[in-house]
Design a protein around this motif. Structure first.
Motif, mmCIF file in Angstrom:
data_model
loop_
_atom_site.group_PDB
_atom_site.id
_atom_site.type_symbol
_atom_site.label_atom_id
_atom_site.label_comp_id
_atom_site.label_asym_id
_atom_site.label_seq_id
_atom_site.Cartn_x
_atom_site.Cartn_y
_atom_site.Cartn_z
ATOM 1 N N HIS A 1 39.555 39.040 13.728
ATOM 2 C CA HIS A 1 40.339 38.559 14.994
ATOM 3 C C HIS A 1 41.177 39.611 15.751
ATOM 4 O O HIS A 1 41.354 39.347 16.974
ATOM 5 N N LEU A 2 41.629 40.388 15.158
ATOM 6 C CA LEU A 2 42.491 41.478 15.880
ATOM 7 C C LEU A 2 41.347 42.273 16.677
ATOM 8 O O LEU A 2 41.841 42.663 18.096
ATOM 9 N N HIS B 1 42.042 41.954 23.848
ATOM 10 C CA HIS B 1 41.995 42.172 25.254
ATOM 11 C C HIS B 1 42.849 40.893 25.848
ATOM 12 O O HIS B 1 43.381 40.972 27.014
ATOM 13 N N GLY B 2 43.305 40.112 25.039
ATOM 14 C CA GLY B 2 44.443 38.995 25.199
ATOM 15 C C GLY B 2 44.086 37.945 26.170
ATOM 16 O O GLY B 2 44.672 36.956 25.700
ATOM 17 N N GLU B 3 43.086 37.807 27.035
ATOM 18 C CA GLU B 3 42.958 36.607 27.852
ATOM 19 C C GLU B 3 41.437 36.478 28.211
ATOM 20 O O GLU B 3 40.846 37.811 28.288
ATOM 21 N N ARG C 1 41.956 34.479 22.608
ATOM 22 C CA ARG C 1 43.066 34.805 22.838
ATOM 23 C C ARG C 1 44.084 35.065 21.545
ATOM 24 O O ARG C 1 43.775 34.668 20.377
ATOM 25 N N PRO C 2 44.927 36.055 21.469
ATOM 26 C CA PRO C 2 45.438 36.298 20.029
ATOM 27 C C PRO C 2 46.469 34.926 19.367
ATOM 28 O O PRO C 2 46.995 34.321 20.193
ATOM 29 N N LYS C 3 46.099 35.037 18.127
ATOM 30 C CA LYS C 3 46.398 33.644 17.699
ATOM 31 C C LYS C 3 47.435 33.935 16.358
ATOM 32 O O LYS C 3 48.086 33.085 15.663
ATOM 33 N N PHE D 1 48.734 39.392 18.852
ATOM 34 C CA PHE D 1 49.563 39.436 20.102
ATOM 35 C C PHE D 1 50.158 40.748 20.346
ATOM 36 O O PHE D 1 50.008 41.384 21.326
ATOM 37 N N VAL D 2 50.855 41.414 19.137
ATOM 38 C CA VAL D 2 51.367 42.842 19.356
ATOM 39 C C VAL D 2 50.472 43.693 19.725
ATOM 40 O O VAL D 2 50.580 44.527 20.559
#
Length: 181
Positions: free
Chosen positions: A92-93, A98-100, A108-110, A115-116
């Motif tokens: 997942h990382l 890319h975030g979006e 998207r980061p979960k 997220f960081v």
């Protein structure tokens, strides 16, 4: 893209991840650092770099996010009894950095570390890109040419003083009574 740029970026993201993990103790440092190290691993297959940097066929068709996830999956599959939950977080990382969706991220980061990682990767890429833009700018004066990526001009030096306002020391003397007791 430039020779050595991927290594510089990966090291920078790792250093920023380490600093973030020190600042935010709730982050899993090992997971975040592993993600920082692996997030762009697919770029080694996405690009060719014999005489100049260009896309490989699989890079154009699949992209580094998909290639990186496949490379990670291949390595994890070779390990006996690697924890499934940890493998899923690592993948997942890579796929969410890319975030979006608009920026090519399949997801998207979960979770917090994902997220960081996205924010750190984005910060490093933007600061380096802006730095290169400003270093190349040859426009006279205090402002760069218009930057289309960031949709703005950037201040590249100090702010010019207006001669009609007097010197900075004269201004300070004029304001002293306002701030003294």
């Amino acid at each position: 893209g430039y020779l050595g740029g991927l290594l510089e970026h990966t090291l920078s993201v790792c250093e920023l991840a380490d600093a973030a993990a020190s600042h935010y103790p709730e982050l899993d440092r090992d997971l975040l650092l592993c993600g920082a190290f692996l997030h762009d691993v697919g770029k080694i297959r996405e690009y060719t770099y014999r005489t100049h940097i260009d896309y490989s066929d699989e890079g154009r068709l699949l992209g580094h996010v998909v290639l990186g996830a496949a490379m990670l999956e291949e390595k994890l599959a070779a390990l006996k009894a690697f924890p499934r939950a940890l493998a899923m977080r690592l993948k997942h990382l890579v796929i969410s950095h890319h975030g979006e969706f608009a920026f090519g991220s399949p997801k998207r980061p979960k979770f917090l570390e994902a997220f960081v990682l996205h924010l750190i990767d984005d910060l490093d890429a933007k600061v380096n890109g802006l730095g290169r833009f400003m270093a190349r700018d040859r426009k006279e004066g205090s402002w760069t040419d218009f930057n289309r990526l960031f949709e703005r001009y950037f201040l590249k030096g100090g702010i010019e003083e207006d001669a009609s306002e007097g010197s900075p020391s004269a201004e300070a003397e004029r304001q002293r009574p306002l701030f003294s007791s």
